[in-house]
Scaffold this motif. Structure first.
Motif, PDB file in Angstrom:
ATOM      1  N   ARG A  81       5.874 -14.588  40.820  1.00  0.00           N
ATOM      2  CA  ARG A  81       5.326 -13.784  41.914  1.00  0.00           C
ATOM      3  C   ARG A  81       4.625 -14.666  42.947  1.00  0.00           C
ATOM      4  O   ARG A  81       4.740 -14.434  44.150  1.00  0.00           O
ATOM      5  CB  ARG A  81       4.358 -12.734  41.351  1.00  0.00           C
ATOM      6  N   LYS A 103      -5.109 -11.681  41.120  1.00  0.00           N
ATOM      7  CA  LYS A 103      -5.710 -10.344  41.211  1.00  0.00           C
ATOM      8  C   LYS A 103      -4.661  -9.270  40.904  1.00  0.00           C
ATOM      9  O   LYS A 103      -4.938  -8.307  40.186  1.00  0.00           O
ATOM     10  CB  LYS A 103      -6.297 -10.132  42.609  1.00  0.00           C
ATOM     11  N   GLU A 104      -3.468  -9.463  41.450  1.00  0.00           N
ATOM     12  CA  GLU A 104      -2.376  -8.512  41.215  1.00  0.00           C
ATOM     13  C   GLU A 104      -2.075  -8.372  39.725  1.00  0.00           C
ATOM     14  O   GLU A 104      -1.726  -7.295  39.236  1.00  0.00           O
ATOM     15  CB  GLU A 104      -1.131  -9.006  41.963  1.00  0.00           C
ATOM     16  N   PHE A 105      -2.230  -9.471  38.976  1.00  0.00           N
ATOM     17  CA  PHE A 105      -1.949  -9.473  37.535  1.00  0.00           C
ATOM     18  C   PHE A 105      -3.200  -9.191  36.695  1.00  0.00           C
ATOM     19  O   PHE A 105      -3.155  -9.327  35.471  1.00  0.00           O
ATOM     20  CB  PHE A 105      -1.328 -10.810  37.120  1.00  0.00           C
ATOM     21  N   ASP A 106      -4.298  -8.815  37.347  1.00  0.00           N
ATOM     22  CA  ASP A 106      -5.545  -8.495  36.645  1.00  0.00           C
ATOM     23  C   ASP A 106      -6.011  -9.613  35.715  1.00  0.00           C
ATOM     24  O   ASP A 106      -6.456  -9.369  34.587  1.00  0.00           O
ATOM     25  CB  ASP A 106      -5.420  -7.189  35.852  1.00  0.00           C
ATOM     26  N   GLY A 114       5.412 -14.974  46.972  1.00  0.00           N
ATOM     27  CA  GLY A 114       4.396 -14.833  48.004  1.00  0.00           C
ATOM     28  C   GLY A 114       4.346 -16.034  48.939  1.00  0.00           C
ATOM     29  O   GLY A 114       4.227 -15.886  50.153  1.00  0.00           O
ATOM     30  N   ASP A 122      -4.567 -14.010  45.278  1.00  0.00           N
ATOM     31  CA  ASP A 122      -4.039 -12.643  45.404  1.00  0.00           C
ATOM     32  C   ASP A 122      -3.103 -12.313  44.242  1.00  0.00           C
ATOM     33  O   ASP A 122      -3.114 -11.194  43.725  1.00  0.00           O
ATOM     34  CB  ASP A 122      -3.304 -12.467  46.736  1.00  0.00           C
ATOM     35  N   THR A 123      -2.310 -13.283  43.848  1.00  0.00           N
ATOM     36  CA  THR A 123      -1.378 -13.074  42.729  1.00  0.00           C
ATOM     37  C   THR A 123      -2.149 -12.867  41.435  1.00  0.00           C
ATOM     38  O   THR A 123      -1.820 -11.974  40.644  1.00  0.00           O
ATOM     39  CB  THR A 123      -0.410 -14.265  42.603  1.00  0.00           C
TER      40      THR A 123
END
Length: 127
Positions: free
Chosen positions: A25, A101-104, A29, A98-99
């Motif tokens: 991911r 964060k996207e994957f928690d 991005g 950001d990535t």
């Protein structure tokens, strides 16, 4: 909790499979960013992913992480001819954050990675 039960950040984040998903991911991005995409015009991204995965394995304490790797030398050699600016580096770091964060990804692991980004910046950014 005994020492044998304490998990490394690598294990807590989900190990190799999770890191691979994050990197897939992340590179999507990066390639979506016009400022960064040009760095990959003549490079197969799939050839780069294992190198960043190895760096993350070292940073996060993964199993069989290389102990012989000099990250400063490794990163300088990999980026020396690219002309990476501070702006390029900052944007790349933002895509990575950001990535994550996207994957928690847990906050302490994000902090470890952010700290590593700050530490290695001089070895990636062109002088």
């Amino acid at each position: 909790m005994s020492d044998s039960q304490i998990q490394s950040q690598w294990e807590r984040v989900g190990g190799e499979a999770a890191v691979k998903a994050v990197l897939d991911r992340f590179y999507e991005g990066v390639l979506e960013e016009p400022q960064l995409a040009g760095f990959f015009d003549n490079v197969a991204v799939d050839d780069i992913k294992p190198h960043l995965a190895e760096v993350l394995k070292v940073v996060l304490g993964g199993p069989d992480a290389r102990t012989d790797i000099d990250l400063a030398e490794y990163l300088t050699e990999a980026h020396s001819d690219l002309g990476v600016s501070e702006s390029d580096y900052s944007l790349t770091g933002q895509v990575l954050m950001d990535t994550l964060k996207e994957f928690d990804v847990p906050a302490d692991i994000v902090e470890t990675i952010a700290g590593a980004l700050a530490t290695v910046q001089p070895f990636v950014v062109a002088v």
